[in-house]
Design an enzyme around this catalytic site. Structure first.
Site, PDB file in Angstrom:
ATOM      1  CB  CYS A 118      42.603  34.298  36.829  1.00 22.27           C
ATOM      2  SG  CYS A 118      42.557  34.855  38.628  1.00 22.27           S
ATOM      3  CG  HIS A 260      40.036  37.172  35.054  1.00 26.14           C
ATOM      4  ND1 HIS A 260      39.475  36.727  35.830  1.00 26.14           N
ATOM      5  CD2 HIS A 260      41.146  37.383  35.835  1.00 26.14           C
ATOM      6  CE1 HIS A 260      39.975  36.362  37.346  1.00 26.14           C
ATOM      7  NE2 HIS A 260      41.003  37.254  37.175  1.00 26.14           N
ATOM      8  CG  ASN A 290      40.132  38.092  40.456  1.00 25.26           C
ATOM      9  OD1 ASN A 290      39.732  36.874  40.192  1.00 25.26           O
ATOM     10  ND2 ASN A 290      41.461  38.216  40.371  1.00 25.26           N
TER      11      ASN A 290
HETATM   12  N1  ACO Z   1      42.877  49.987  51.375  1.00 27.07           N
HETATM   13  C1  ACO Z   1      43.506  51.230  51.525  1.00 27.07           C
HETATM   14  N2  ACO Z   1      44.752  51.461  51.269  1.00 27.07           N
HETATM   15  C2  ACO Z   1      45.317  50.428  50.629  1.00 27.07           C
HETATM   16  C3  ACO Z   1      44.786  49.296  50.158  1.00 27.07           C
HETATM   17  C4  ACO Z   1      43.545  48.998  50.689  1.00 27.07           C
HETATM   18  N3  ACO Z   1      42.787  47.832  50.788  1.00 27.07           N
HETATM   19  N4  ACO Z   1      45.592  48.314  49.811  1.00 27.07           N
HETATM   20  C5  ACO Z   1      46.911  49.102  49.603  1.00 27.07           C
HETATM   21  N5  ACO Z   1      46.614  50.273  49.985  1.00 27.07           N
HETATM   22  C6  ACO Z   1      47.725  51.493  50.054  1.00 27.07           C
HETATM   23  C7  ACO Z   1      48.955  50.864  50.015  1.00 27.07           C
HETATM   24  O1  ACO Z   1      49.462  50.489  51.505  1.00 27.07           O
HETATM   25  C8  ACO Z   1      49.728  52.029  49.519  1.00 27.07           C
HETATM   26  O2  ACO Z   1      49.903  53.030  50.498  1.00 27.07           O
HETATM   27  P1  ACO Z   1      51.369  53.885  50.740  1.00 27.07           P
HETATM   28  O3  ACO Z   1      51.349  54.849  49.457  1.00 27.07           O
HETATM   29  O4  ACO Z   1      50.954  54.641  52.139  1.00 27.07           O
HETATM   30  O5  ACO Z   1      52.580  52.814  50.559  1.00 27.07           O
HETATM   31  C9  ACO Z   1      48.761  52.654  48.612  1.00 27.07           C
HETATM   32  O6  ACO Z   1      47.332  52.054  48.895  1.00 27.07           O
HETATM   33  C10 ACO Z   1      48.877  52.402  47.117  1.00 27.07           C
HETATM   34  O7  ACO Z   1      49.254  50.918  47.151  1.00 27.07           O
HETATM   35  P2  ACO Z   1      49.238  50.242  45.774  1.00 27.07           P
HETATM   36  O8  ACO Z   1      49.664  48.674  45.852  1.00 27.07           O
HETATM   37  O9  ACO Z   1      50.381  51.051  44.945  1.00 27.07           O
HETATM   38  O10 ACO Z   1      48.117  50.473  45.015  1.00 27.07           O
HETATM   39  P3  ACO Z   1      47.587  50.240  43.353  1.00 27.07           P
HETATM   40  O11 ACO Z   1      47.396  51.501  42.919  1.00 27.07           O
HETATM   41  O12 ACO Z   1      48.481  49.548  42.809  1.00 27.07           O
HETATM   42  O13 ACO Z   1      46.407  49.299  43.598  1.00 27.07           O
HETATM   43  C11 ACO Z   1      45.787  47.168  43.310  1.00 27.07           C
HETATM   44  C12 ACO Z   1      46.543  48.165  43.928  1.00 27.07           C
HETATM   45  C13 ACO Z   1      44.245  47.402  43.140  1.00 27.07           C
HETATM   46  C14 ACO Z   1      45.974  45.506  43.809  1.00 27.07           C
HETATM   47  C15 ACO Z   1      46.414  47.069  41.855  1.00 27.07           C
HETATM   48  O14 ACO Z   1      47.841  46.744  41.703  1.00 27.07           O
HETATM   49  C16 ACO Z   1      45.653  46.094  41.085  1.00 27.07           C
HETATM   50  O15 ACO Z   1      44.673  45.768  40.620  1.00 27.07           O
HETATM   51  N6  ACO Z   1      46.771  45.099  40.508  1.00 27.07           N
HETATM   52  C17 ACO Z   1      46.349  43.876  39.754  1.00 27.07           C
HETATM   53  C18 ACO Z   1      46.009  42.839  40.532  1.00 27.07           C
HETATM   54  C19 ACO Z   1      45.073  41.505  39.976  1.00 27.07           C
HETATM   55  O16 ACO Z   1      44.428  41.866  39.311  1.00 27.07           O
HETATM   56  N7  ACO Z   1      45.333  40.497  40.659  1.00 27.07           N
HETATM   57  C20 ACO Z   1      44.762  39.189  40.301  1.00 27.07           C
HETATM   58  C21 ACO Z   1      45.058  38.827  39.323  1.00 27.07           C
HETATM   59  S1  ACO Z   1      44.340  37.288  38.565  1.00 27.07           S
HETATM   60  C22 ACO Z   1      44.745  35.890  39.380  1.00 27.07           C
HETATM   61  O17 ACO Z   1      45.458  35.111  38.682  1.00 27.07           O
HETATM   62  C23 ACO Z   1      44.568  35.657  40.804  1.00 27.07           C
END
Ligand code: ACO
Length: 333
Positions: A118, A260, A290
């Site tokens: 990214c 990004h 993304n």
């Molecule tokens: N729908 C519903 N529930 C979900 C989903 C979904 N799509 N995905 C995860 N959950 C659940 C999990 O299982 C968890 O459940 P639990 O509490 O029963 O265990 C709960 O939701 C919370 O999950 P978390 O992973 O803690 O959620 P978080 O608030 O951290 O959000 C997210 C996740 C959106 C991925 C966040 O961490 C994030 O945006 N991180 C950055 C990721 C990113 O931008 N990556 C790309 C970088 S750029 C590149 O180089 C490609």
């Protein structure tokens, strides 16, 4: 920025392309256990585009984006000296840039791929600027293009909701050094945390009876979402501040913040840390998700079409992602 500048560089044109198939959050919830409410509140994404059998390939998306950029300034492809394709999802591990160079008719251009996930577009643009600053080249086509849909595990709800496919392109052109518009940059890598975001290569050791070769194939995107989030929100503001301070500017000078497009919460948290108001943020994440290396040129092209950006505006562009890599470019439009 510490370089010997013979000539300046400026972005003279932009283009972008997206696949025709739109997948909204409701559609996602038909095949993984998720909801529009969960996806939108955690990421700001409403829908994304994905390459399917109705579209062709990453090459075609890149060609369409490149032709839009060329046509908008009536530039003949033979005037391009260099094509840089920033991608992590080429059609060919030896590189896809040369196919694009051939297809668009950039017969005088060197072409190569640049892999930095990214951050790829930001690093590609800085690389292009170096060739121009030294006087080596006049016109460089920088393409950010990714089709991460082919590396996503579509049964993993924690990653498949995030990504979309697209291509964006800019033409960077030489100008008088007094009109240079790439004012500064700051690029960083911390490979210690490369496992936070990866498309790992999985080997098996019994593929040849005598040589015991290490052969295998790439698997799906694996991501530690919480750590990637913390990394982006802590490192990107510092990179932006450093690149502004070095040229005696401050966050008050920013007219547009173009980050990004990974997650709306990451974008807002970075803007808050820099005290940048929401009306200065360029974002189209809700429509495309993304799109990795494509996200910045795609959003830039859209902002220009909407006539948001004016001459002399200061645009701070920052990318971050796998590597881990992150970086900033300060642009005077
Ligand atoms: N729908 C519903 N529930 C979900 C989903 C979904 N799509 N995905 C995860 N959950 C659940 C999990 O299982 C968890 O459940 P639990 O509490 O029963 O265990 C709960 O939701 C919370 O999950 P978390 O992973 O803690 O959620 P978080 O608030 O951290 O959000 C997210 C996740 C959106 C991925 C966040 O961490 C994030 O945006 N991180 C950055 C990721 C990113 O931008 N990556 C790309 C970088 S750029 C590149 O180089 C490609």
């Amino acid at each position: 920025m510490n370089c010997r500048m013979i000539q300046g560089a400026k972005i003279v044109s932009t283009g972008s392309a997206i696949p025709s198939v739109r997948v909204d959050n409701e559609k996602m919830s038909s095949f993984v256990d998720t909801s529009d409410e969960w996806i939108f509140t955690r990421t700001g994404i409403k829908e994304r585009r994905v390459l399917t059998d109705l579209d062709k390939s990453i090459i075609d998306l890149s060609i369409d984006a490149s032709f839009e950029a060329l046509k908008s300034i009536n530039m003949h492809p033979s005037e391009i000296d260099l094509v840089i394709l920033a991608t992590s999802s080429p059609n060919d591990l030896f590189g896809s840039a040369s196919k694009i160079q051939y297809e668009i008719g950039a017969i005088n251009a060197l072409a190569f791929d640049l892999t930095a996930a990214c951050s790829g577009f930001v690093i590609g643009l800085v690389t292009a600027a170096q060739f121009i600053f030294t006087g080596a080249y006049k016109n460089v086509l920088v393409i950010g293009s990714d089709v991460l849909s082919k590396w996503v595990d579509w049964s993993d709800r924690s990653t498949c909701i995030l990504f979309g496919d697209a291509a964006g392109a800019v033409i960077l052109q030489s100008c008088n050094s007094s009109s240079n518009s790439i004012l500064n940059f700051n690029l960083n890598t911390d490979g210690k945390y490369s496992n936070y975001l990866s498309i790992p290569y999985e080997e098996s050791f019994d593929t040849h009876p005598i040589l015991k070769l290490r052969q295998g194939c790439f698997k799906y995107i694996s991501m530690n979402g919480k750590e990637v989030y913390k990394f982006a929100v802590s490192k990107v503001p510092l990179s932006i501040i450093n690149s502004l301070t070095e040229i005696n500017m401050s966050t008050k000078d920013i007219d547009w913040l173009l980050l990004h497009q990974a997650n709306e919460r990451i974008i807002s948290a970075i803007a808050d840390k820099l005290s940048i108001s929401s009306d200065k943020i360029i974002s189209n994440l809700s429509k495309y998700g993304n799109t990795s290396a494509a996200s910045i040129p795609l959003a830039l092209n859209e902002a220009l079409k909407l006539k948001k950006i004016s001459r002399n505006d200061i645009i701070v562009v920052a990318g971050f992602g796998a590597g881990l890599t992150w970086g900033t470019i300060v642009i005077r439009w």
